[in-house]
Design a protein around this motif. Structure first.
Motif, PDB file in Angstrom:
ATOM      1  N   LEU A 206     -22.727   9.736  42.846  1.00  0.00           N
ATOM      2  CA  LEU A 206     -23.139   9.952  41.573  1.00  0.00           C
ATOM      3  C   LEU A 206     -24.435  10.047  41.742  1.00  0.00           C
ATOM      4  O   LEU A 206     -25.088   9.554  42.588  1.00  0.00           O
ATOM      5  N   LYS A 207     -25.161  11.013  40.984  1.00  0.00           N
ATOM      6  CA  LYS A 207     -26.823  11.169  41.251  1.00  0.00           C
ATOM      7  C   LYS A 207     -27.201  11.812  39.765  1.00  0.00           C
ATOM      8  O   LYS A 207     -26.218  12.342  39.068  1.00  0.00           O
ATOM      9  N   LEU A 208     -28.573  11.444  39.484  1.00  0.00           N
ATOM     10  CA  LEU A 208     -29.204  11.905  38.470  1.00  0.00           C
ATOM     11  C   LEU A 208     -29.571  13.220  38.685  1.00  0.00           C
ATOM     12  O   LEU A 208     -30.496  13.421  39.595  1.00  0.00           O
ATOM     13  N   VAL A 209     -29.090  14.504  38.299  1.00  0.00           N
ATOM     14  CA  VAL A 209     -29.574  15.718  38.556  1.00  0.00           C
ATOM     15  C   VAL A 209     -30.216  16.024  37.248  1.00  0.00           C
ATOM     16  O   VAL A 209     -29.582  16.420  36.123  1.00  0.00           O
ATOM     17  N   ASN A 210     -31.413  16.454  37.433  1.00  0.00           N
ATOM     18  CA  ASN A 210     -32.123  16.918  36.300  1.00  0.00           C
ATOM     19  C   ASN A 210     -32.048  16.045  34.737  1.00  0.00           C
ATOM     20  O   ASN A 210     -31.542  16.314  33.758  1.00  0.00           O
ATOM     21  N   GLY A 211     -32.166  14.932  35.149  1.00  0.00           N
ATOM     22  CA  GLY A 211     -32.037  13.682  33.958  1.00  0.00           C
ATOM     23  C   GLY A 211     -30.553  13.473  33.554  1.00  0.00           C
ATOM     24  O   GLY A 211     -30.456  12.873  32.788  1.00  0.00           O
ATOM     25  N   ARG A 212     -29.633  13.982  34.456  1.00  0.00           N
ATOM     26  CA  ARG A 212     -28.169  13.850  33.812  1.00  0.00           C
ATOM     27  C   ARG A 212     -27.476  13.346  34.735  1.00  0.00           C
ATOM     28  O   ARG A 212     -27.541  13.613  36.029  1.00  0.00           O
ATOM     29  N   ILE A 213     -26.602  12.418  34.612  1.00  0.00           N
ATOM     30  CA  ILE A 213     -25.706  11.851  35.495  1.00  0.00           C
ATOM     31  C   ILE A 213     -24.618  12.603  35.858  1.00  0.00           C
ATOM     32  O   ILE A 213     -23.764  13.501  34.929  1.00  0.00           O
ATOM     33  N   THR A 214     -24.662  13.000  37.196  1.00  0.00           N
ATOM     34  CA  THR A 214     -23.649  13.981  37.696  1.00  0.00           C
ATOM     35  C   THR A 214     -22.724  13.517  39.120  1.00  0.00           C
ATOM     36  O   THR A 214     -23.072  12.833  39.621  1.00  0.00           O
ATOM     37  N   VAL A 215     -21.498  13.999  39.035  1.00  0.00           N
ATOM     38  CA  VAL A 215     -20.657  13.275  39.863  1.00  0.00           C
ATOM     39  C   VAL A 215     -20.659  14.567  40.804  1.00  0.00           C
ATOM     40  O   VAL A 215     -20.456  15.534  40.826  1.00  0.00           O
ATOM     41  N   LEU A 216     -20.854  14.230  42.368  1.00  0.00           N
ATOM     42  CA  LEU A 216     -21.011  15.202  43.373  1.00  0.00           C
ATOM     43  C   LEU A 216     -19.517  15.248  43.949  1.00  0.00           C
ATOM     44  O   LEU A 216     -19.166  14.250  44.389  1.00  0.00           O
ATOM     45  N   ASP A 217     -19.413  16.256  44.272  1.00  0.00           N
ATOM     46  CA  ASP A 217     -17.806  16.685  45.154  1.00  0.00           C
ATOM     47  C   ASP A 217     -18.365  16.444  46.693  1.00  0.00           C
ATOM     48  O   ASP A 217     -19.499  16.020  47.064  1.00  0.00           O
ATOM     49  N   ASP A 218     -17.444  16.555  47.352  1.00  0.00           N
ATOM     50  CA  ASP A 218     -17.605  15.961  48.868  1.00  0.00           C
ATOM     51  C   ASP A 218     -18.815  16.927  49.596  1.00  0.00           C
ATOM     52  O   ASP A 218     -19.483  16.073  50.384  1.00  0.00           O
ATOM     53  N   SER A 219     -18.592  18.155  49.164  1.00  0.00           N
ATOM     54  CA  SER A 219     -19.731  18.703  49.922  1.00  0.00           C
ATOM     55  C   SER A 219     -20.912  18.476  49.581  1.00  0.00           C
ATOM     56  O   SER A 219     -22.105  18.431  50.296  1.00  0.00           O
ATOM     57  N   ALA A 220     -21.218  18.583  48.401  1.00  0.00           N
ATOM     58  CA  ALA A 220     -22.411  18.063  47.695  1.00  0.00           C
ATOM     59  C   ALA A 220     -22.971  16.699  48.090  1.00  0.00           C
ATOM     60  O   ALA A 220     -24.107  16.404  48.401  1.00  0.00           O
ATOM     61  N   ALA A 221     -21.936  15.819  48.259  1.00  0.00           N
ATOM     62  CA  ALA A 221     -22.100  14.280  48.818  1.00  0.00           C
ATOM     63  C   ALA A 221     -22.626  14.271  50.296  1.00  0.00           C
ATOM     64  O   ALA A 221     -23.459  13.717  50.642  1.00  0.00           O
ATOM     65  N   ALA A 222     -21.973  15.312  51.094  1.00  0.00           N
ATOM     66  CA  ALA A 222     -22.287  15.166  52.343  1.00  0.00           C
ATOM     67  C   ALA A 222     -23.884  15.931  52.718  1.00  0.00           C
ATOM     68  O   ALA A 222     -24.586  15.469  53.350  1.00  0.00           O
ATOM     69  N   LYS A 223     -23.996  16.792  51.601  1.00  0.00           N
ATOM     70  CA  LYS A 223     -25.300  17.549  51.828  1.00  0.00           C
ATOM     71  C   LYS A 223     -26.513  16.149  51.385  1.00  0.00           C
ATOM     72  O   LYS A 223     -27.399  16.317  52.246  1.00  0.00           O
ATOM     73  N   GLU A 224     -25.964  15.621  50.335  1.00  0.00           N
ATOM     74  CA  GLU A 224     -27.118  14.446  50.247  1.00  0.00           C
ATOM     75  C   GLU A 224     -27.143  13.540  51.277  1.00  0.00           C
ATOM     76  O   GLU A 224     -28.229  13.103  51.589  1.00  0.00           O
ATOM     77  N   ASN A 225     -25.922  13.269  51.945  1.00  0.00           N
ATOM     78  CA  ASN A 225     -25.965  12.210  53.056  1.00  0.00           C
ATOM     79  C   ASN A 225     -26.792  12.660  54.058  1.00  0.00           C
ATOM     80  O   ASN A 225     -27.779  12.093  54.944  1.00  0.00           O
ATOM     81  N   SER A 226     -26.815  14.270  54.406  1.00  0.00           N
ATOM     82  CA  SER A 226     -27.505  14.903  55.616  1.00  0.00           C
ATOM     83  C   SER A 226     -28.980  14.655  55.170  1.00  0.00           C
ATOM     84  O   SER A 226     -29.886  14.587  56.089  1.00  0.00           O
ATOM     85  N   MET A 227     -29.414  14.961  53.935  1.00  0.00           N
ATOM     86  CA  MET A 227     -30.746  14.867  53.567  1.00  0.00           C
ATOM     87  C   MET A 227     -31.288  13.544  53.660  1.00  0.00           C
ATOM     88  O   MET A 227     -32.496  13.455  54.292  1.00  0.00           O
ATOM     89  N   ARG A 228     -30.704  12.430  53.359  1.00  0.00           N
ATOM     90  CA  ARG A 228     -30.820  11.143  53.550  1.00  0.00           C
ATOM     91  C   ARG A 228     -31.027  10.739  54.848  1.00  0.00           C
ATOM     92  O   ARG A 228     -32.303  10.178  55.295  1.00  0.00           O
ATOM     93  N   CYS A 229     -30.155  11.459  55.924  1.00  0.00           N
ATOM     94  CA  CYS A 229     -30.434  10.872  57.412  1.00  0.00           C
ATOM     95  C   CYS A 229     -31.671  11.535  57.953  1.00  0.00           C
ATOM     96  O   CYS A 229     -32.638  11.092  58.562  1.00  0.00           O
ATOM     97  N   LYS A 230     -32.000  12.822  57.312  1.00  0.00           N
ATOM     98  CA  LYS A 230     -33.234  13.624  57.697  1.00  0.00           C
ATOM     99  C   LYS A 230     -34.294  12.814  57.075  1.00  0.00           C
ATOM    100  O   LYS A 230     -35.500  12.677  58.017  1.00  0.00           O
ATOM    101  N   ILE A 231     -34.383  12.593  55.868  1.00  0.00           N
ATOM    102  CA  ILE A 231     -35.670  11.756  55.593  1.00  0.00           C
ATOM    103  C   ILE A 231     -35.833  10.537  56.096  1.00  0.00           C
ATOM    104  O   ILE A 231     -36.851   9.963  56.522  1.00  0.00           O
ATOM    105  N   MET A 232     -34.703   9.702  56.327  1.00  0.00           N
ATOM    106  CA  MET A 232     -34.681   8.431  56.874  1.00  0.00           C
ATOM    107  C   MET A 232     -35.320   8.490  58.208  1.00  0.00           C
ATOM    108  O   MET A 232     -36.039   7.388  58.554  1.00  0.00           O
ATOM    109  N   SER A 233     -34.921   9.406  59.198  1.00  0.00           N
ATOM    110  CA  SER A 233     -35.347   9.688  60.434  1.00  0.00           C
ATOM    111  C   SER A 233     -36.824   9.918  60.406  1.00  0.00           C
ATOM    112  O   SER A 233     -37.632   9.583  61.316  1.00  0.00           O
ATOM    113  N   SER A 234     -37.415  10.205  59.370  1.00  0.00           N
ATOM    114  CA  SER A 234     -38.864  10.583  59.242  1.00  0.00           C
ATOM    115  C   SER A 234     -39.636   9.376  59.241  1.00  0.00           C
ATOM    116  O   SER A 234     -40.819   9.129  59.193  1.00  0.00           O
ATOM    117  N   CYS A 235     -39.048   8.133  58.530  1.00  0.00           N
ATOM    118  CA  CYS A 235     -39.684   6.839  58.053  1.00  0.00           C
ATOM    119  C   CYS A 235     -39.613   5.881  59.345  1.00  0.00           C
ATOM    120  O   CYS A 235     -38.621   5.791  59.600  1.00  0.00           O
TER     121      CYS A 235
END
Ligand SMILES: Nc1ncnc2c1ncn2[C@@H]1O[C@H](COP(=O)(O)OP(=O)(O)OP(=O)(O)O)[C@@H](O)[C@H]1O
Length: 650
Positions: A206-235
């Motif tokens: 689940l994510k707030l997309v443009n101010g609206r609660i949105t349910v993410l499907d598998d591929s969108a969730a996977a994308k979020e996860n990989s983005m998260r990994c990329k950002i966390m690896s920079s921190c």
């Protein structure tokens, strides 16, 4: 005096204080040369899902064992803004110009001795400023947190916290703190993660997309996860710092865990923005690939647009990172702080030159199908500055002017909100600055607002402090009559009445999402058809308008010609009349002159005749004279000859 101690170099006091020499300077922001004030504000037609009434949702939340702050804390009745005052420690001691009342909630100011004569009349009077609470220099970070924030987080109320004050007065210290004295944000994060500990869901479904609660499907969730990994690896990791911080917070507070059903899942997202020179920058934007290559040119920071729709405001394209622990959130906070614009000014060696807002969004879904959103905004306002005192020049001066302008707009918004709350009809000028656009939910009373006003209690800052305190007084007076919404709620009706465990529930959400997507496709088709229809109608209308315009042109030309013709005739008629009258005038003048000259001629003629006559008489007289003379001469000669002859004879 006290000011001598005001400017300590910003040592690396805490892992939260971002000015670490190891920071890659390429990623530090550079001041923008261009001025673009409001070009990035966009209107959006989005309107939130209103298919479910609040009443339905409230009853669902109650049946899930969650207490609703709206009904329990009286948010439906008038509630005021929470405005606290914090006095920072100064050496050797605060000025006697600042006193706290006995009940501890009123600050009494009187002019400092040295200013009493020079200060203007208004500022030389004693003034009383009341607050929801006043913290003197001895009050600890934990007390500030407990009094201002803790309860709101426990009650799951959306909250905007902001620190306001002059430069160097302790705004950043209050929000971030240092290694041994953590501030509001690290405490809030610990509090939030502790209270939802057992219900935190490990996948970004689940994510707030443009101010609206949105349910993410598998591929969108996977994308979020990989983005998260990329950002966390920079921190960078927090390592020992975090354990120390956690220990200190745990020693100060005993955050309770909320008694939530097993079926409740909580997802937490954070984002972080900076408003620098009226431009909005994403402080958590992922590093460009190859970011460790120091030779690589770093692309310029992209400024983001704020989209505003009927009080629902969001930042388009802002990075929001799914976090599972408070340590992750703190790592992101620290990473973002490294990109924040700081500079050294005469007042603060490490002064924030921008406003920054750290967002924490908590999404909760219940087995009944209800999804709620609670959002926390932590806003560190850049310090208000007296331009003449700071001696700022160039870009520092420009920054200060922008800071002061946006704070002034914030003041005007508070003032307008104040007058609206008192029954006035003022328009609240949110759109005049980015800061107020982002804080408008709090300014409208749609979510709670806690303002911590920081003051350096010295004589040097007396006048600036009075401005800050007046600003706070306005905020303090605002009464929000509209009900404060604890949470934004939406419901996916397909889950109604079903008892599901988390996995089933997520599965259902995904099915619902697929269903919504089909629905969406139908709507897109309908949208395309309607667009065609609009285009056809627009073309028809354009043709019709062109035809009407042509006819109108012809009518206009005809009417112009008639008018011209009439004008011409009128003109000729007028000319003719004029000519005739001139002719008559001319003739009468000629007649007059003729008569005049004939008279004169007649007179002259008579004169000539008289002269001729006179002349003739003169000639006759002359001839007569001559004849007389001749006769006399002859007589004389005859007399002479006679006398001669006599003599001769004698
Ligand atoms: N209550 C406090 N206790 C101890 N130290 C404090 C307190 N308030 C402020 N300080 C110290 O004062 C200095 C300036 O504080 P800080 O950077 O928070 O100011 P600021 O208001 O954020 O300034 P600016 O607007 O210029 O960024 C820091 O070294 C901070 O540690």
């Amino acid at each position: 005096m006290a000011s001598a101690n005001l400017n300590p170099q910003r040592e690396v006091r805490s892992f939260l204080m971002a000015r670490d020499p190891s920071i890659d300077r390429r990623f530090r922001p550079r001041p923008q040369k261009r001025e673009r004030l409001f070009a990035e504000i966009e209107e959006d037609d989005y309107s939130s899902d209103s298919s479910v009434s609040d009443t339905d949702i409230d009853s669902d939340i109650r049946s899930s064992g969650i207490t609703d702050a709206n009904s329990s804390d009286g948010s439906h009745i008038e509630s005021g803004a929470l405005v606290y005052l914090r006095l920072r420690p100064v050496s050797p001691c605060p000025s006697p110009a600042y006193k706290i009342s006995e009940d501890g909630n009123v600050l009494i100011t009187g002019p400092p001795l040295e200013c009493a004569s020079t200060s203007n009349n208004k500022n030389s009077m004693e003034k009383h400023y009341s607050f929801s609470g006043i913290f003197n220099a001895a009050v600890s970070q934990s007390e500030v947190y407990e009094k201002c924030i803790g309860q709101k987080i426990e009650m799951e109320e959306s909250l905007s916290v902001m620190t306001y004050g002059t430069s160097g007065s302790g705004k950043t210290f209050t929000l971030l703190g240092d290694a041994n004295r953590p501030g509001v944000i690290p405490r809030s994060l610990e509090h939030i993660f502790t209270q939802y500990q057992t219900n935190i869901y490990p996948n970004p479904v689940l994510k707030l997309v443009n101010g609206r609660i949105t349910v993410l499907d598998d591929s969108a969730a996977a994308k979020e996860n990989s983005m998260r990994c990329k950002i966390m690896s920079s921190c960078p990791e927090l390592e020992g710092d975090y354990a120390n911080l956690q220990q200190r917070i745990a020693a100060d507070h005993n955050f309770p865990q909320l008694q939530l059903d097993d079926g409740v899942s909580v997802l937490i997202w954070v984002s972080f923005v900076e408003i620098y020179n009226e431009l909005v920058y994403d402080l958590l934007a992922p590093m460009p690939t190859g970011g460790n290559n120091k030779m690589q040119k770093v692309p310029a920071r992209k400024n983001l647009k704020i989209v505003c729709n009927d009080g629902n405001v969001f930042i388009k394209g802002l990075t929001s990172v799914f976090v599972k622990t408070s340590a992750e959130a703190l790592r992101l906070l620290r990473w973002g702080l490294q990109k924040l614009t700081y500079a050294s000014t005469s007042i603060n060696a490490n002064s924030s030159r921008s406003h920054c807002i750290f967002f924490v969004d908590v999404l909760k879904y219940y087995r009944s199908g209800v999804i709620t959103e609670t959002s926390f905004k932590f806003c560190d306002l850049a310090g208000s500055e007296r331009l003449d005192k700071t001696g700022n020049m160039g870009s520092r001066l420009k920054e200060a002017q922008r800071i002061n302008t946006s704070l002034m707009v914030l003041g005007r918004c508070l003032d307008a909100a104040n007058s609206v709350s008192a029954g006035g009809k003022d328009r609240i000028p949110f759109r005049e600055s980015k800061l107020t656009m982002l804080l408008q939910a709090a300014l409208l009373g749609k979510e709670k607002m806690a303002m911590i006003v920081n003051v350096t209690p010295t004589d040097k800052y007396y006048e600036e402090n009075l401005n800050v305190l007046s600003f706070a007084a306005i905020a303090k007076n605002i009464l929000f009559k509209a009900p404060v919404t604890k949470q934004n709620k939406s419901r996916y009706s397909v889950f109604e009445g079903k008892e599901l465990d988390n996995n089933e529930y997520v599965q259902q959400l995904l099915e619902e999402n697929a269903f919504l997507r089909n629905d969406n496709e139908d709507l897109l088709d309908e949208n395309a058809r309607l667009r065609d229809e609009i285009e056809r109608l627009t073309n028809e209308r354009t043709d019709e308008l062109q035809k009407q315009e042509q006819e109108l042109r012809i009518q206009l030309v005809d009417s112009f010609q008639i008018t011209l013709e009439e004008n011409k005739k009128n003109f000729e008629r007028r000319l003719q009349t004029e000519l005739e009258s001139q002719k008559r005038i001319f003739e009468s003048k000629m007649e007059f002159l003729k008569r005049k000259y004939e008279d004169e001629l007649e007179d002259l003629r008579e004169e000539v005749e008289e002269l001729e006559k006179e002349n003739k008489e003169n000639i006759e007289k002359l001839e007569l004279k001559e004849t007389h003379a001749k006769i006399e001469g002859n007589e004389n000669m005859q007399n002479q000859m006679l006398s001669k002859k006599r003599r001769t004879i004698e």
